[in-house]
Design an enzyme around this catalytic site. Structure first.
Site, PDB file in Angstrom:
ATOM      1  N   ASN A   1       0.853  -1.182   0.000  1.00 60.81           N
ATOM      2  CA  ASN A   1       0.000   0.000   0.000  1.00 60.81           C
ATOM      3  C   ASN A   1       0.888   1.230   0.000  1.00 60.81           C
ATOM      4  O   ASN A   1       1.128   1.846   1.031  1.00 60.81           O
ATOM      5  CB  ASN A   1      -0.893   0.004   1.240  1.00 60.81           C
ATOM      6  CG  ASN A   1      -2.240  -0.603   0.941  1.00 60.81           C
ATOM      7  OD1 ASN A   1      -2.688  -0.627  -0.204  1.00 60.81           O
ATOM      8  ND2 ASN A   1      -2.876  -1.102   1.981  1.00 60.81           N
TER       9      ASN A   1
ATOM     10  N   SER B   1      -6.113  -5.266  -3.847  1.00 55.71           N
ATOM     11  CA  SER B   1      -7.162  -5.189  -2.836  1.00 55.71           C
ATOM     12  C   SER B   1      -7.798  -6.551  -2.615  1.00 55.71           C
ATOM     13  O   SER B   1      -7.862  -7.374  -3.515  1.00 55.71           O
ATOM     14  CB  SER B   1      -8.253  -4.206  -3.247  1.00 55.71           C
ATOM     15  OG  SER B   1      -9.270  -4.211  -2.258  1.00 55.71           O
TER      16      SER B   1
ATOM     17  N   LYS C   1      -5.809   2.566  -6.459  1.00 52.70           N
ATOM     18  CA  LYS C   1      -5.980   1.769  -5.234  1.00 52.70           C
ATOM     19  C   LYS C   1      -6.293   2.692  -4.054  1.00 52.70           C
ATOM     20  O   LYS C   1      -7.138   2.378  -3.214  1.00 52.70           O
ATOM     21  CB  LYS C   1      -4.726   0.940  -4.950  1.00 52.70           C
ATOM     22  CG  LYS C   1      -4.719   0.262  -3.568  1.00 52.70           C
ATOM     23  CD  LYS C   1      -5.725  -0.856  -3.478  1.00 52.70           C
ATOM     24  CE  LYS C   1      -6.070  -1.371  -2.097  1.00 52.70           C
ATOM     25  NZ  LYS C   1      -5.049  -1.534  -1.100  1.00 52.70           N
TER      26      LYS C   1
ATOM     27  N   HIS D   1      -9.836   3.737  -4.360  1.00 52.00           N
ATOM     28  CA  HIS D   1     -10.631   2.560  -3.968  1.00 52.00           C
ATOM     29  C   HIS D   1     -10.775   2.515  -2.444  1.00 52.00           C
ATOM     30  O   HIS D   1     -11.868   2.332  -1.907  1.00 52.00           O
ATOM     31  CB  HIS D   1      -9.958   1.277  -4.481  1.00 52.00           C
ATOM     32  CG  HIS D   1     -10.428   0.022  -3.810  1.00 52.00           C
ATOM     33  ND1 HIS D   1     -10.055  -0.328  -2.520  1.00 52.00           N
ATOM     34  CD2 HIS D   1     -11.258  -0.955  -4.220  1.00 52.00           C
ATOM     35  CE1 HIS D   1     -10.639  -1.456  -2.185  1.00 52.00           C
ATOM     36  NE2 HIS D   1     -11.370  -1.868  -3.192  1.00 52.00           N
ATOM     37  N   ASN D   2      -9.671   2.701  -1.746  1.00 49.39           N
ATOM     38  CA  ASN D   2      -9.732   2.657  -0.282  1.00 49.39           C
ATOM     39  C   ASN D   2     -10.551   3.812   0.279  1.00 49.39           C
ATOM     40  O   ASN D   2     -11.267   3.644   1.267  1.00 49.39           O
ATOM     41  CB  ASN D   2      -8.321   2.684   0.315  1.00 49.39           C
ATOM     42  CG  ASN D   2      -7.628   1.338   0.210  1.00 49.39           C
ATOM     43  OD1 ASN D   2      -7.940   0.532  -0.673  1.00 49.39           O
ATOM     44  ND2 ASN D   2      -6.690   1.071   1.093  1.00 49.39           N
TER      45      ASN D   2
ATOM     46  N   GLU E   1     -14.011   2.904  -0.052  1.00 53.43           N
ATOM     47  CA  GLU E   1     -14.276   1.894   0.994  1.00 53.43           C
ATOM     48  C   GLU E   1     -14.616   2.585   2.330  1.00 53.43           C
ATOM     49  O   GLU E   1     -15.549   2.166   3.029  1.00 53.43           O
ATOM     50  CB  GLU E   1     -13.021   1.018   1.117  1.00 53.43           C
ATOM     51  CG  GLU E   1     -13.053  -0.079   2.141  1.00 53.43           C
ATOM     52  CD  GLU E   1     -11.679  -0.774   2.202  1.00 53.43           C
ATOM     53  OE1 GLU E   1     -11.137  -1.182   1.148  1.00 53.43           O
ATOM     54  OE2 GLU E   1     -11.136  -0.898   3.316  1.00 53.43           O
TER      55      GLU E   1
END
Ligand code: NDP
Length: 482
Positions: A102, A128, A182, A185-186, A189
């Site tokens: 990450n 992920s 990514k 994306h987090n 989330e």
């Protein structure tokens, strides 16, 4: 040399990724700083495929066929730099270093530049799906060169989650593009989880029912358009009872949400790019707020029994309608959070020249990752239909969904405000929609104030040009752009 790909860093994530590669028929070179991890992987899972373990980095590099492809799966930050440094001394031009940690995308941009100067490919890759995804099929978001993806693509596409026969892996774009996506994306989330948490809070306080009862509601919701991994595990969590006390498990867990920092990175980046990702930002701040225990206790003591200390009882008139309203508000708010996240991806793509295909991102998030959900198919379709879409909110399917839910959304937020139940992400998402659709915003007043105290100038609705009014003088208007 016979290994097709190597993994260095065999803690939870690296170990599972290596096993996934081997189970899919690849010959996998293994390395870890402390050899115990390599040995235990061989002892416990050595029979799952073709592994080539090494105890030194030299031996590890020598065990790989060229161009060598090495996945680095160690602690993000300084440890990743140290391992890359060690590797680059041993690799040869054309070899590929893959960082699956990450990592902040700006670190990836820097490392890609350094390694490219040495003739090496550097592929910052977002992965992920946590431990389970790494083993059984994650969502994979690789950056780096097209040339490197030619080697890695077939491997990534094989080990990734598959949805309707389509792999959840695609080349995102150059250098930091994969880690950027990514990161967003987090961030999404975070918003998704906060929306679920607000829904739970509303249902529990508003209806006065048990977590088990709410679990059943979430299970029901998971059969419709909200179907997703997070809704599914929410039902599991809410139906779980604590083994030692017999209480609902959620009631014995401290209400302080932690974070490792990707939500914060997302918000910081969005501020720099000027993209209002209000859903993700509220979700990130809600976690911060929950951790300020001293302030929360002081406020509880100070305001207890005072005016405005509203009781949720009696706020909900029609329980059945309320559940449906919360469901609609959740779906509409979720659409807003994704619309904002995809705007953020677009802005990053333009800023760094990545040319990211947003529809393809929705496609690779359909499986493997934490935010996997049925409605990502709709997002893919929306971008396929209109590649330059101004906002997901104006795509016909989403516009209809939001319009159909907006009455519910307003009712829920009004009820939450009356009851004193905080719904920062529900509320800010509706405010976002209302602001976007409003013909005139009070931004005009802000422009006037800025011009008054700082001569920052303004534009007019009826004439071209940039103007300044002499607020402290005779109030005459000057055109200042000529
Ligand atoms: P950790 O982040 O806990 O890192 C442990 C690994 O790093 C061990 O193999 C350790 O080696 C190695 N390491 C630490 N420092 C050094 C160093 N200076 N030199 C060489 N090796 C070092 O492992 P995880 O498996 O949890 O995560 C790996 C990466 O994946 C991280 O970047 C993390 O952020 C990311 N991650 C991603 C997730 C996802 O869903 N995508 C989920 C979890 C993590 P040793 O055994 O010798 O100590």
């Amino acid at each position: 040399a016979r290994a097709q790909i190597g993994v260095t860093g065999l803690s939870v994530m690296g170990r599972n990724l290596a096993r996934n590669l081997a189970r899919n028929g690849f010959t996998v070179a293994l390395h870890n700083r402390s050899v115990e991890r390599t040995r235990s992987l061989m002892a416990e899972h050595g029979d799952e495929g073709d592994f080539v373990p090494s105890e030194s980095m030299e031996e590890f590099v020598a065990s790989l066929t060229r161009p060598r492809a090495v996945i680095v799966m160690v602690k993000a930050g300084a440890a990743t730099d140290a391992v890359i440094e060690e590797l680059t001394g041993l690799l040869e031009p054309g070899d590929i270093v893959i960082d699956c940690g990450n990592t902040h995308y700006t670190d990836t941009i820097r490392r890609e530049k350094d390694l490219a100067a040495k003739g090496l490919h550097f592929v910052g890759t977002g992965v992920s799906g946590g431990e389970e995804g790494a083993l059984n099929g994650p969502s994979i978001m690789p950056g780096g060169s097209v040339e490197a993806y030619r080697t890695l693509g077939p491997i990534f596409e094989k080990i990734a989650a598959q949805v309707d026969g389509v792999p959840c892996a695609v080349h995102v774009g150059p250098d930091g593009a994969g880690h950027f996506v990514k990161m967003v994306h987090n961030g999404i989330e975070y918003a998704d989880m906060q929306l679920i948490a607000e829904s739970y809070d509303l249902l529990r306080s508003g209806l006065g029912v048990s977590p088990g009862h709410i679990a059943a509601i979430f299970r029901e919701w998971n059969r419709g358009e909200l179907e997703s991994f997070l809704i599914e595990i929410t039902a599991d969590v809410l139906s779980h009872e604590d083994r030692s006390t017999g209480k609902p498990f959620i009631d014995v867990v401290a209400d302080r949400a932690e974070q490792k920092g990707t939500g914060r990175w997302t918000v910081q980046s969005a501020l720099d790019l000027g993209i209002p990702i209000t859903g993700i930002a509220e979700a990130t701040f809600a976690r911060s707020l929950s951790g300020h225990v001293d302030q929360r206790q002081a406020a509880q003591r100070t305001f207890e029994g005072r005016a405005g200390d509203v009781d949720p009882a009696g706020v909900v008139e029609d329980p059945k309608q309320f559940v449906e309203d919360v469901r609609n508000a959740l779906y509409a708010s979720k659409i807003v959070a994704y619309a904002q996240g995809f705007d953020h991806i677009q802005a990053g793509s333009e800023e760094y020249g990545w040319d990211i295909d947003r529809g393809a991102m929705a496609t690779i998030w359909r499986g493997g990752c934490i935010i996997r959900a049925r409605f990502l198919d709709r997002i893919r379709a929306a971008y396929e239909e209109t590649p330059g879409l101004e906002s997901l909110l104006v795509a016909p399917y989403f516009a209809d969904a939001v319009a159909a839910g907006v009455e519910s959304w307003r009712r829920v937020i009004a009820a939450a405000v009356r009851a004193g139940i905080p719904t920062p992400t529900f509320s800010s998402s509706l405010a976002y929609l209302d602001a976007l659709r409003r013909p005139r915003l009070p931004a005009a007043l802000i422009q006037c104030l800025r011009d008054d105290f700082g001569a920052h100038t303004y534009q007019r609705v009826d004439r071209e040009g940039t103007f300044h009014t002499l607020w402290a003088g005779d109030m005459s208007e000057q055109r200042v752009d000529k």
